[in-house]
Each structure stands twice: as structure tokens, then as C-alpha cells.
Enzyme design. Structure first.
Site, PDB file in Angstrom:
ATOM      1  N   ASP A  28       0.868  -1.231  -0.103  1.00 24.58           N
ATOM      2  CA  ASP A  28      -0.131   0.065  -0.074  1.00 24.58           C
ATOM      3  C   ASP A  28       1.013   1.262   0.092  1.00 24.58           C
ATOM      4  O   ASP A  28       2.138   1.238   0.476  1.00 24.58           O
ATOM      5  CB  ASP A  28      -0.758   0.051   1.251  1.00 24.58           C
ATOM      6  CG  ASP A  28      -2.078   0.903   1.067  1.00 24.58           C
ATOM      7  OD1 ASP A  28      -2.400   1.613   0.029  1.00 24.58           O
ATOM      8  OD2 ASP A  28      -2.840   1.026   1.983  1.00 24.58           O
ATOM      9  N   HIS A  45       3.231   3.289  -8.986  1.00 22.44           N
ATOM     10  CA  HIS A  45       3.208   1.666  -9.191  1.00 22.44           C
ATOM     11  C   HIS A  45       4.199   1.186  -9.819  1.00 22.44           C
ATOM     12  O   HIS A  45       4.618  -0.043  -9.769  1.00 22.44           O
ATOM     13  CB  HIS A  45       1.928   1.591 -10.136  1.00 22.44           C
ATOM     14  CG  HIS A  45       0.790   1.942  -9.343  1.00 22.44           C
ATOM     15  ND1 HIS A  45       0.286   1.626  -8.181  1.00 22.44           N
ATOM     16  CD2 HIS A  45      -0.599   2.883  -9.760  1.00 22.44           C
ATOM     17  CE1 HIS A  45      -1.148   2.044  -7.796  1.00 22.44           C
ATOM     18  NE2 HIS A  45      -1.606   2.693  -8.986  1.00 22.44           N
ATOM     19  N   TRP A  77     -11.364  -2.261  -9.022  1.00 22.13           N
ATOM     20  CA  TRP A  77     -12.257  -1.707  -9.960  1.00 22.13           C
ATOM     21  C   TRP A  77     -12.677  -0.409  -9.980  1.00 22.13           C
ATOM     22  O   TRP A  77     -13.027   0.124 -10.757  1.00 22.13           O
ATOM     23  CB  TRP A  77     -13.291  -2.675 -10.386  1.00 22.13           C
ATOM     24  CG  TRP A  77     -12.690  -4.065 -10.916  1.00 22.13           C
ATOM     25  CD1 TRP A  77     -12.691  -5.106 -10.217  1.00 22.13           C
ATOM     26  CD2 TRP A  77     -12.093  -4.469 -12.122  1.00 22.13           C
ATOM     27  NE1 TRP A  77     -12.003  -6.239 -10.955  1.00 22.13           N
ATOM     28  CE2 TRP A  77     -11.889  -5.766 -12.196  1.00 22.13           C
ATOM     29  CE3 TRP A  77     -12.029  -3.930 -13.259  1.00 22.13           C
ATOM     30  CZ2 TRP A  77     -11.314  -6.329 -13.312  1.00 22.13           C
ATOM     31  CZ3 TRP A  77     -11.790  -4.393 -14.485  1.00 22.13           C
ATOM     32  CH2 TRP A  77     -11.390  -5.642 -14.475  1.00 22.13           C
ATOM     33  N   LEU A 139      11.298 -20.308  -4.033  1.00 20.53           N
ATOM     34  CA  LEU A 139      10.322 -19.513  -3.479  1.00 20.53           C
ATOM     35  C   LEU A 139       9.162 -19.753  -4.234  1.00 20.53           C
ATOM     36  O   LEU A 139       9.010 -19.719  -5.439  1.00 20.53           O
ATOM     37  CB  LEU A 139      11.015 -17.957  -3.516  1.00 20.53           C
ATOM     38  CG  LEU A 139       9.861 -17.160  -3.258  1.00 20.53           C
ATOM     39  CD1 LEU A 139       9.501 -17.141  -1.571  1.00 20.53           C
ATOM     40  CD2 LEU A 139      10.066 -15.742  -3.642  1.00 20.53           C
ATOM     41  N   GLU A 215       0.605 -13.498  12.194  1.00 17.36           N
ATOM     42  CA  GLU A 215       1.183 -12.205  13.046  1.00 17.36           C
ATOM     43  C   GLU A 215       0.852 -10.937  11.885  1.00 17.36           C
ATOM     44  O   GLU A 215       1.107 -11.189  10.784  1.00 17.36           O
ATOM     45  CB  GLU A 215       2.361 -12.315  13.403  1.00 17.36           C
ATOM     46  CG  GLU A 215       2.643 -13.436  14.672  1.00 17.36           C
ATOM     47  CD  GLU A 215       1.737 -13.184  15.879  1.00 17.36           C
ATOM     48  OE1 GLU A 215       1.664 -12.154  16.117  1.00 17.36           O
ATOM     49  OE2 GLU A 215       1.324 -14.063  16.404  1.00 17.36           O
TER      50      GLU A 215
HETATM   51  C1  FPP Z   1      -1.623   0.407  -3.616  1.00 16.84           C
HETATM   52  O1  FPP Z   1      -1.155   1.841  -3.687  1.00 16.84           O
HETATM   53  C2  FPP Z   1      -1.095  -0.453  -4.474  1.00 16.84           C
HETATM   54  C3  FPP Z   1      -1.807  -1.103  -5.481  1.00 16.84           C
HETATM   55  C4  FPP Z   1      -3.086  -0.964  -5.387  1.00 16.84           C
HETATM   56  C5  FPP Z   1      -1.469  -1.834  -6.485  1.00 16.84           C
HETATM   57  C6  FPP Z   1       0.078  -2.663  -6.191  1.00 16.84           C
HETATM   58  C7  FPP Z   1       0.639  -3.010  -7.495  1.00 16.84           C
HETATM   59  C8  FPP Z   1       1.915  -3.163  -7.554  1.00 16.84           C
HETATM   60  C9  FPP Z   1       2.938  -2.795  -6.520  1.00 16.84           C
HETATM   61  C10 FPP Z   1       2.503  -3.109  -9.084  1.00 16.84           C
HETATM   62  C11 FPP Z   1       2.232  -4.840  -9.698  1.00 16.84           C
HETATM   63  C12 FPP Z   1       2.459  -5.854  -8.995  1.00 16.84           C
HETATM   64  C13 FPP Z   1       2.950  -6.861  -9.542  1.00 16.84           C
HETATM   65  C14 FPP Z   1       3.244  -8.006  -8.772  1.00 16.84           C
HETATM   66  C15 FPP Z   1       3.739  -6.643 -10.761  1.00 16.84           C
HETATM   67  P1  FPP Z   1      -2.341   2.663  -3.831  1.00 16.84           P
HETATM   68  O2  FPP Z   1      -2.532   2.982  -5.145  1.00 16.84           O
HETATM   69  O3  FPP Z   1      -3.531   2.123  -3.064  1.00 16.84           O
HETATM   70  O4  FPP Z   1      -1.542   3.978  -2.795  1.00 16.84           O
HETATM   71  P2  FPP Z   1      -2.157   5.059  -2.187  1.00 16.84           P
HETATM   72  O5  FPP Z   1      -3.123   4.561  -1.183  1.00 16.84           O
HETATM   73  O6  FPP Z   1      -1.258   5.755  -1.156  1.00 16.84           O
HETATM   74  O7  FPP Z   1      -3.214   5.795  -2.888  1.00 16.84           O
END
Ligand code: FPP
Length: 250
Positions: A28, A45, A77, A139, A215
Site C-alpha cells: 500500500d 506503481h 475496479w 520460492l 501475526e
Molecule cells: C496500493 O497503493 C497499491 C496497489 C493497489 C497496487 C500494487 C501494485 C503494484 C505494486 C504493482 C504490480 C504488482 C506486480 C506483482 C507486478 P495505492 O495506489 O492504494 O496507494 P495510495 O493508497 O497511496 O493511493
């Protein structure tokens, strides 16, 4: 021969940690990381994918057996279509561009979540990486994509009910193992540790059944800043927990 004290101390630190067999991570804070730098969310991202690569390396180096990453929830979505498309593209590119590296690293990849509603091209890429890495023995990397735990449990219950209606399962014999073996995580150990970055403290529909005794560790850093020091801090917190699984401990 002189010994480098920094290397000795890092090795001692590592050997004093309990290593979870299975770590789940709610990645996050990509958006906040980008905003703090005056960048667009897409940059956050992209930096998040770099953190994914670092974390896979860290898990291999510390001997973690399974790593589950929450990459796209069934609730994501609700984001603007451009961002949804960008995240789909990131997964597709990650799977394609990192396949050779994942093979060298002996990583077995599994994607969990509802793939029926993904476009056929992405589904094909997912099936390809799963098939090509299926024989790897290092892994286990599980990517939760278009995943929601409540839907996963409902799907399992429907499958069990259908088998019961067909006379294949005796309803009286349904137990926790029946449900566990109808989830997308069948065959994997339950997570020992769930980490969430960016200071938010909730599970957001991630591995709800499987995390019954995990945990939970929450760290303030945003996902793109997740590195070895944050990883070790999470492992230190895990090491210091007294896991009793409902018993009274030792
Ligand atoms: C949360 O940050 C993150 C996501 C919803 C997407 C996570 C995806 C990736 C790290 C990249 C793709 C993954 C792989 C395995 C290739 P947010 O956008 O909710 O951040 P915010 O809460 O600060 O707005």
C-alpha cells in the site's frame, strides 16, 4: 585475516531472526509515495514493481518459502479506468519481462483471484508463467490479482455445495480442511506473517480464512520504499511475537 565487524554483525542479526514460512504483503502507499514527489500515480506503481523485485530477492536470501503479494483487489475496479488498465499492463509486463529472471531464481509463480473476468490476453500470459515455472522448487511467489477473500470463500462454499448436491461429499463430513482445500491457496501453508505498508491497519479482504493465526505487522513506509531494513524490522517484530495458536504458550 581481518574480519569485517559490519558483516559479522549483519550475519548475527540474520541468524537471530525467526523466518516465517509464508509472508503475505499488502502493498500500500504507491499513490502517496508518488504524490510526495510531485509524480503521477503511475510512477508510484512503477516504483512498486521495483519493490516487488527487491522483496522476491530478500525472501530468497532469507529463506522464506512462500510470498503472497496483494497486487489488485476485487475492489480496485473502483479506481479510474486508466489506472486499472495501467495496473493490468504492469502485471502483464512484469510477468513477461521477469520470466527469465524468475526461472534463474527457481521461483514458482501462482496467480490467485478471479481470472474469468480478465481479458483473454492477460489470462494467457498468467497461464504461461504458471506453466513455465511449475517445475521450479525455490520460492513460491503467489500474486493475488483481482482477488477478494470473501468471494474466494463464497466460490469454495459453492463448489462444496455442488459436490454435496451431487452426492460426492457427505455434508456431515465437511470440516475446515474441506474448505481449505477448495480455496485458491490449496496446497500452500497458511501465512505466518502479514505485513501492510503505509501505516494503514486493516486486512482489506486479503487472505481472511488463511490469516486466522497470522501475526500482523504494520509499517509506516510506503510500498516503493520497502527495502531490506523495513523487511528486517518486520521479521524482528515477528520474531518477538509469542505465537500461541489459542494455547498458553511455552
Ligand atoms: C496500493 O497503493 C497499491 C496497489 C493497489 C497496487 C500494487 C501494485 C503494484 C505494486 C504493482 C504490480 C504488482 C506486480 C506483482 C507486478 P495505492 O495506489 O492504494 O496507494 P495510495 O493508497 O497511496 O493511493
Amino acid at each position: 585475516m581481518s574480519v569485517n565487524p559490519a558483516i559479522v554483525s549483519a550475519a548475527n542479526e540474520k541468524s537471530s531472526l525467526k523466518i516465517p514460512g509464508h509472508i503475505g504483503i499488502i502493498m500500500d502507499g504507491n499513490g502517496r509515495w508518488a504524490k510526495a514527489r510531485g509524480l503521477g500515480r503511475a510512477e508510484g506503481h512503477r516504483a512498486g514493481v521495483e519493490a516487488v523485485r527487491r522483496t522476491v530477492e530478500l525472501c530468497i536470501s532469507y529463506g522464506v518459502e512462500c510470498l503472497t503479494l496483494f497486487a489488485f483487489s476485487s475492489e480496485n475496479w473502483r479506481r479510474p479506468p486508466d489506472e486499472v488498465n495501467f495496473l493490468f499492463g504492469l502485471l502483464r509486463r512484469f510477468v513477461a519481462s521477469d520470466l527469465a529472471r524468475l526461472m534463474r531464481q527457481n521461483v514458482q509463480v501462482r496467480i490467485i483471484g478471479d481470472r474469468a473476468s480478465l481479458d483473454p490476453g492477460l489470462r494467457a500470459v498468467i497461464e504461461d508463467v504458471e506453466a513455465k515455472t511449475a517445475g521450479n522448487t525455490g520460492l513460491n511467489l503467489i500474486i493475488a490479482f483481482n482477488y477478494g477473500a470473501k468471494s474466494e470463500i463464497v466460490a469454495a462454499v459453492k463448489a462444496i455445495a455442488a459436490k454435496a448436491a451431487a452426492g460426492e461429499i457427505d455434508p456431515a463430513a465437511i470440516d475446515q480442511n474441506t474448505l481449505a482445500t477448495h480455496l485458491s491457496t490449496v496446497g500452500l501453508p497458511d501465512p505466518d506473517l502479514i505485513v501492510r505498508t503505509s501505516g494503514e491497519m486493516r486486512l482489506s479482504n486479503f487472505l481472511l480464512w488463511q490469516s486466522a493465526y497470522a501475526e500482523l505487522v504494520f509499517v509506516e513506509e510506503n510500498w516503493p520504499d520497502f527495502d531490506e531494513s523495513v523487511f528486517v524490522r518486520a521479521l524482528r517484530a515477528f520474531t518477538e511475537r509469542d505465537r500461541r495458536f489459542g494455547g498458553i504458550g511455552t
